[in-house]
Design an enzyme around this catalytic site. Structure first.
Site, mmCIF file in Angstrom:
data_model
loop_
_atom_site.group_PDB
_atom_site.id
_atom_site.type_symbol
_atom_site.label_atom_id
_atom_site.label_comp_id
_atom_site.label_asym_id
_atom_site.label_seq_id
_atom_site.Cartn_x
_atom_site.Cartn_y
_atom_site.Cartn_z
ATOM 1 N N ALA A 103 -10.756 12.391 5.810
ATOM 2 C CA ALA A 103 -10.910 10.969 6.283
ATOM 3 C C ALA A 103 -9.964 10.623 7.412
ATOM 4 O O ALA A 103 -9.015 11.478 7.593
ATOM 5 C CB ALA A 103 -10.662 9.700 5.356
ATOM 6 N N GLY A 146 -11.812 14.261 2.632
ATOM 7 C CA GLY A 146 -13.123 13.895 2.905
ATOM 8 C C GLY A 146 -13.935 14.884 3.412
ATOM 9 O O GLY A 146 -15.293 14.756 3.280
ATOM 10 N N GLU A 149 -15.098 16.924 0.381
ATOM 11 C CA GLU A 149 -15.951 15.824 -0.306
ATOM 12 C C GLU A 149 -17.342 15.869 0.166
ATOM 13 O O GLU A 149 -18.357 15.561 -0.412
ATOM 14 C CB GLU A 149 -15.242 14.770 -0.523
ATOM 15 C CG GLU A 149 -13.855 14.636 -1.365
ATOM 16 C CD GLU A 149 -12.992 13.611 -1.365
ATOM 17 O OE1 GLU A 149 -12.645 13.089 -0.302
ATOM 18 O OE2 GLU A 149 -12.459 13.020 -2.424
ATOM 19 N N GLU A 169 -4.801 15.358 -0.010
ATOM 20 C CA GLU A 169 -4.539 14.021 -0.027
ATOM 21 C C GLU A 169 -3.254 13.681 -0.577
ATOM 22 O O GLU A 169 -2.535 12.865 -0.458
ATOM 23 C CB GLU A 169 -5.497 13.247 -0.828
ATOM 24 C CG GLU A 169 -7.168 13.109 0.118
ATOM 25 C CD GLU A 169 -8.105 14.372 -0.352
ATOM 26 O OE1 GLU A 169 -7.660 15.443 -0.711
ATOM 27 O OE2 GLU A 169 -9.118 14.065 0.025
HETATM 28 C C1 LIG Z 1 -15.809 5.492 -1.489
HETATM 29 C C2 LIG Z 1 -14.275 5.666 -1.068
HETATM 30 C C3 LIG Z 1 -14.068 6.823 -0.088
HETATM 31 C C4 LIG Z 1 -12.876 7.030 0.033
HETATM 32 C C5 LIG Z 1 -12.725 8.246 1.021
HETATM 33 C C6 LIG Z 1 -11.408 9.182 0.525
HETATM 34 C C7 LIG Z 1 -11.491 10.443 1.582
HETATM 35 C C8 LIG Z 1 -10.682 11.435 1.178
HETATM 36 O O1 LIG Z 1 -10.504 11.729 -0.089
HETATM 37 C C9 LIG Z 1 -9.222 11.013 1.939
HETATM 38 C C10 LIG Z 1 -8.890 12.120 3.052
HETATM 39 O O2 LIG Z 1 -9.903 12.819 3.373
HETATM 40 S S1 LIG Z 1 -7.268 12.021 3.613
HETATM 41 C C11 LIG Z 1 -6.924 12.956 4.674
HETATM 42 C C12 LIG Z 1 -7.093 14.570 4.282
HETATM 43 N N1 LIG Z 1 -7.046 15.529 5.359
HETATM 44 C C13 LIG Z 1 -5.750 16.087 5.769
HETATM 45 O O3 LIG Z 1 -4.603 15.652 5.228
HETATM 46 C C14 LIG Z 1 -5.790 17.092 6.773
HETATM 47 C C15 LIG Z 1 -5.150 16.550 7.947
HETATM 48 N N2 LIG Z 1 -5.103 17.464 9.211
HETATM 49 C C16 LIG Z 1 -4.399 18.431 9.185
HETATM 50 O O4 LIG Z 1 -3.600 18.883 8.543
HETATM 51 C C17 LIG Z 1 -4.395 19.724 10.429
HETATM 52 O O5 LIG Z 1 -4.851 18.821 11.363
HETATM 53 C C18 LIG Z 1 -4.994 21.016 10.352
HETATM 54 C C19 LIG Z 1 -4.451 21.840 9.164
HETATM 55 C C20 LIG Z 1 -6.579 20.414 9.739
HETATM 56 C C21 LIG Z 1 -5.439 21.470 11.688
HETATM 57 O O6 LIG Z 1 -4.020 21.655 12.286
HETATM 58 P P1 LIG Z 1 -4.081 22.075 13.716
HETATM 59 O O7 LIG Z 1 -4.919 23.259 14.135
HETATM 60 O O8 LIG Z 1 -2.519 22.235 14.073
HETATM 61 O O9 LIG Z 1 -4.624 20.601 14.509
HETATM 62 P P2 LIG Z 1 -3.871 19.240 14.777
HETATM 63 O O10 LIG Z 1 -2.975 19.488 16.184
HETATM 64 O O11 LIG Z 1 -3.170 18.972 13.440
HETATM 65 O O12 LIG Z 1 -4.967 18.319 14.945
HETATM 66 C C22 LIG Z 1 -5.800 18.093 16.219
HETATM 67 C C23 LIG Z 1 -6.036 16.631 16.327
HETATM 68 O O13 LIG Z 1 -6.680 16.308 15.228
HETATM 69 C C24 LIG Z 1 -6.188 15.067 14.544
HETATM 70 N N3 LIG Z 1 -6.474 15.014 13.271
HETATM 71 C C25 LIG Z 1 -6.554 16.230 12.438
HETATM 72 N N4 LIG Z 1 -6.792 15.764 11.066
HETATM 73 C C26 LIG Z 1 -7.026 14.483 11.222
HETATM 74 C C27 LIG Z 1 -7.250 13.453 10.390
HETATM 75 N N5 LIG Z 1 -7.585 13.674 9.065
HETATM 76 N N6 LIG Z 1 -7.378 12.217 10.558
HETATM 77 C C28 LIG Z 1 -7.078 11.880 11.715
HETATM 78 N N7 LIG Z 1 -6.831 12.674 12.935
HETATM 79 C C29 LIG Z 1 -6.693 13.930 12.439
HETATM 80 C C30 LIG Z 1 -4.628 15.280 14.871
HETATM 81 O O14 LIG Z 1 -3.993 14.101 14.751
HETATM 82 C C31 LIG Z 1 -4.585 15.892 16.170
HETATM 83 O O15 LIG Z 1 -4.787 14.943 17.128
HETATM 84 P P3 LIG Z 1 -3.744 14.646 18.080
HETATM 85 O O16 LIG Z 1 -4.216 13.376 18.722
HETATM 86 O O17 LIG Z 1 -3.780 15.854 19.128
HETATM 87 O O18 LIG Z 1 -2.402 14.211 17.556
#
Ligand SMILES: CCCCCCC[C@H](O)CC(=O)SCCNC(=O)CCNC(=O)[C@H](O)C(C)(C)COP(=O)([O-])OP(=O)([O-])OC[C@H]1O[C@@H](n2cnc3c(N)ncnc32)[C@H](O)[C@@H]1OP(=O)([O-])[O-]
Length: 296
Positions: A103, A146, A149, A169
């Site tokens: 997400a 997400g 998911e 998360e």
């Molecule tokens: C019915 C109810 C529904 C509820 C839904 C809930 C859903 C879910 O359960 C909750 C989640 O998913 S919580 C989320 C769980 N997920 C996580 O915690 C994963 C978070 N991400 C990471 O840990 C790292 O990005 C990676 C390891 C994937 C890649 O690392 P790398 O190769 O060094 O790449 P990088 O340099 O890091 O990223 C490049 C660009 O992408 C950007 N961006 C990336 N992900 C983003 C995100 N989710 N968001 C926004 N932006 C995100 C990042 O900021 C950057 O942009 P900038 O403008 O250049 O700064």
């Protein structure tokens, strides 16, 4: 005559023919043909490959982070394919680097509980589980939070060799919110799901995901989408009533007791004898020829 089940409730008797139609509540047997080219979206690319609808997540700068708008678009595209009589199955994919990195953290970081609750924040994600036609997730790169998911909301998952599945998360001070605590357990078992979700850092690579049963096939990254489309085309060549009832019956196994699930299965099976496809399929077998299904 037969009786119908909705959940565990017994409803009024129906003739077999009526049942075939009633059980397809929303089963888009009489669907609109698409004569226009697919709609353009801001965050996804939509195209057709024969009888397969292909959706490619397209927010490369954010690693396909799932913003509210992106999910609105996924749901709209899926609903449109579901209603299109020329489409029999769908594939959702991302890029080689990321299926989806979860997400959109930047979008939700300042949310408050009361706003989330009142607006049912991201509640619309679940809409895609109402889609009748089968959906294959073709996962390359990161499928985190997400993203994992979303893949698990699909019916089949194929992984590219570099796929990484995880639920990070907990490291953000929250928990999976779109099925991670439920669907992952059913896919990989309690101990592994606990390890993945409670640490937030134990991920599954493609081979591990295959071993645990989270995915059904691992293929080289550059062949992934073709392979998924091939399987989706095979599914789309079958009769749609039986495909969609099979999907619904399998999904029932997650919700209901074995007894109720077997009842659903039997009634679906009986109901399919009210379809032209059952007559054609069995006639073709007897006459030693290939069936031509009309989805009716
Ligand atoms: C019915 C109810 C529904 C509820 C839904 C809930 C859903 C879910 O359960 C909750 C989640 O998913 S919580 C989320 C769980 N997920 C996580 O915690 C994963 C978070 N991400 C990471 O840990 C790292 O990005 C990676 C390891 C994937 C890649 O690392 P790398 O190769 O060094 O790449 P990088 O340099 O890091 O990223 C490049 C660009 O992408 C950007 N961006 C990336 N992900 C983003 C995100 N989710 N968001 C926004 N932006 C995100 C990042 O900021 C950057 O942009 P900038 O403008 O250049 O700064």
């Amino acid at each position: 005559m037969l009786r119908t089940l909705v959940g565990s409730a017994i409803l009024k008797p129906l003739s077999t023919q009526t049942a075939a139609r009633t059980f397809s509540t929303g089963l888009a047997l009489k669907q609109a043909a698409s004569t226009e080219s697919p709609k353009q979206y801001d965050n996804i690319l939509v195209e057709t490959k024969g009888k397969v609808g292909l959706i490619t997540l397209n927010r490369p700068k954010a690693l396909n982070a799932l913003s509210s708008q992106l999910f609105v678009e996924i749901n709209e595209a899926l609903r449109s394919f579901d209603a299109d009589k020329d489409i029999g199955a769908m594939v959702i994919t991302g890029s080689e680097k990321a299926f989806a990195a979860g997400a959109d953290i930047k979008e939700m970081k300042d949310n408050t509980f009361i706003d989330n609750y009142k607006k049912n924040f991201l509640g619309h994600w679940a809409e895609m589980t109402e889609i009748k036609k089968p959906i294959i997730a073709a996962v390359n790169g990161y499928a985190l939070g997400g993203g994992c998911e979303l893949a698990m909301m699909c019916d089949i998952i194929y992984a590219g060799e570099k796929a990484i599945f995880g639920q990070p998360e907990i490291k953000l001070g929250v928990i999976p919110g779109a099925g991670g605590t439920q669907r992952l357990v059913k896919a990989v078992g309690k101990s592994k799901a606990m390890e993945i979700i409670l640490t937030g850092s134990v991920n599954l690579n493609a081979t591990e995901a295959l071993q645990y049963g989270l995915v059904s096939k691992v293929v080289p990254a550059d062949q992934l989408v073709d392979e998924a489309v091939k399987t989706a085309s095979k599914i789309a060549s079958m009769g749609q009533p039986s495909v969609q009832m099979a999907k619904e019956a399998i999904n029932k196994s997650f919700d209901v007791s074995l007894d109720a699930g077997l009842r659903w299965e039997r009634i679906f099976f009986q109901a399919l004898f009210g379809t032209a496809d059952q007559k054609e399929g069995m006639a073709a077998f007897t006459e030693k020829r290939k069936p031509t299904f009309t989805n009716e």
